[in-house]
Design a protein around this motif. Structure first.
Motif, PDB file in Angstrom:
ATOM      1  N   GLN A 108       2.838   1.558  -3.436  1.00 42.21           N
ATOM      2  CA  GLN A 108       2.022   1.821  -4.620  1.00 42.21           C
ATOM      3  C   GLN A 108       1.377   3.197  -4.589  1.00 42.21           C
ATOM      4  O   GLN A 108       1.299   3.873  -5.628  1.00 42.21           O
ATOM      5  N   TYR A 109       0.928   3.647  -3.414  1.00 40.10           N
ATOM      6  CA  TYR A 109       0.160   4.892  -3.349  1.00 40.10           C
ATOM      7  C   TYR A 109       0.948   6.078  -2.800  1.00 40.10           C
ATOM      8  O   TYR A 109       0.503   7.218  -2.933  1.00 40.10           O
ATOM      9  N   LEU A 153       0.822  -1.213   0.000  1.00 39.41           N
ATOM     10  CA  LEU A 153       0.000   0.000   0.000  1.00 39.41           C
ATOM     11  C   LEU A 153       0.858   1.266   0.000  1.00 39.41           C
ATOM     12  O   LEU A 153       0.622   2.208  -0.772  1.00 39.41           O
TER      13      LEU A 153
END
Length: 332
Positions: free
Chosen positions: A154-155, A151
């Motif tokens: 990726q973000y 998480l």
């Protein structure tokens, strides 16, 4: 509720040091692209942490018995936090690997004192509950690491897998200062310097040899030299422990089949639990084209199985302790 604050402080530190074993796995392809790291560099991003932790764990734990476990735990937390920041701002792979090694030093200070601190703060049924929660925390860290790492990578950015340590570790420092008692140091005891150094050399060279053997070859002079050094240091360690009044490791414990069985099981468990993560994550993202979150979710079931086994074992242990207390009460 105040009695559980020491448990919370210790579990927070344990959570972060174990989370950093698995959280980096899904971020490795992003690190390679950003820093221009090679496969060997990525291996050392993972292995430098494990090498420092494994080499120093026993010596740090023994030293904490002499100078104070709370003190060593706090120093470990602070070193781990500072090294996490250094990892997050690393400009190249070399700096990142060095900072990961320092992280391992801090983690050794934390992990080498947690069980002793829990045993000091809790007795009877509370101790069973505390160790059950601590064991579940270990498994949560292993299970959550790939997903949390995916998480954040990726973000946000891969650097956030290290920056996330900062607020949690600072909270653990504050809670430790306020709630964890210091165990009386045993400074008058003669330190087992030879045993500590011999074990550090043995575990360090053995771990380094295993890391390098797959790339250098099992029969190369470097690999054989490392294994030979480890064997000589281990023999020196055994000799030192049998002669020292207060050894870092009481070898008579291995006469107990239950203790020996636990140690052997733990060895194989750690190898089975973590050896595959690096290569599986790289394969899923670099070959199969999965996003970091997808890779973390695919790894999750294997980590979740360890969490489930830990929870079930903790429940059984607590129930056995409760039945034991009931039997003692009935007999009296």
């Amino acid at each position: 509720m105040r009695k559980w604050w020491p448990l919370a402080a210790i579990c927070l530190g344990t959570l972060m040091l174990l989370l950093d074993v698995t959280i980096v796995t899904v971020a490795l392809p992003a690190m390679a692209m950003d820093l221009g790291a090679t496969l060997s560099d990525l291996e050392w991003v993972v292995d430098a942490y494990a090498l420092a932790l494994a080499s120093l764990l026993l010596g740090v734990g023994s030293h904490a018995d002499r100078i104070g476990r709370r003190k060593v735990y706090l120093v470990g937390l602070i070193v781990f936090t500072a090294a996490s920041v250094a990892c997050a701002v690393a400009p190249n792979a070399g700096v990142l690997i060095g900072a990961r090694a320092v992280q391992g030093v801090g983690a050794a200070g934390m992990f080498g004192t947690t069980i002793a601190l829990l045993g000091m703060h809790y007795k009877g049924r509370d101790r069973a509950v505390a160790f059950a929660v601590w064991g579940a925390t270990n498994s949560v860290a292993a299970a959550a690491g790939p997903v949390v790492g995916g998480l954040l990578t990726q973000y946000l950015d891969w650097r956030w897998i290290f920056l996330v340590n900062l607020p949690v570790c600072l909270a653990a420092v504050v809670m430790t200062l306020r709630s964890v008692r210091e165990a009386g140091g045993r400074g008058r005891r003669r330190a087992d310097v030879l045993g500590t150094v011999a074990f550090t050399v043995a575990s360090g060279t053995l771990t380094f040899g295993l890391i390098r053997a797959h790339s250098e070859g099992w029969t190369t002079p470097l690999t054989l030299g490392l294994f030979t050094t480890a064997a000589v240091a281990l023999a020196l360690f055994v000799a030192a422990e049998t002669r020292h009044e207060h050894p870092v490791l009481d070898l008579s414990l291995f006469r107990r089949p239950s203790f020996t069985g636990i140690m052997i099981s733990a060895l194989f468990l750690q190898g089975a639990a973590f050896a595959y993560l690096l290569y599986e994550s790289l394969w899923m993202q670099s070959v199969l084209g999965y996003e970091p979150v997808e890779a973390g979710l695919y790894i999750l079931p294997m980590c979740a199985a360890a969490f489930l086994a830990s929870v079930l074992g903790s429940v059984v242990k607590c129930q056995a302790h409760i039945r034991s207390d009931a039997s003692v009460t009935a007999a009296s």
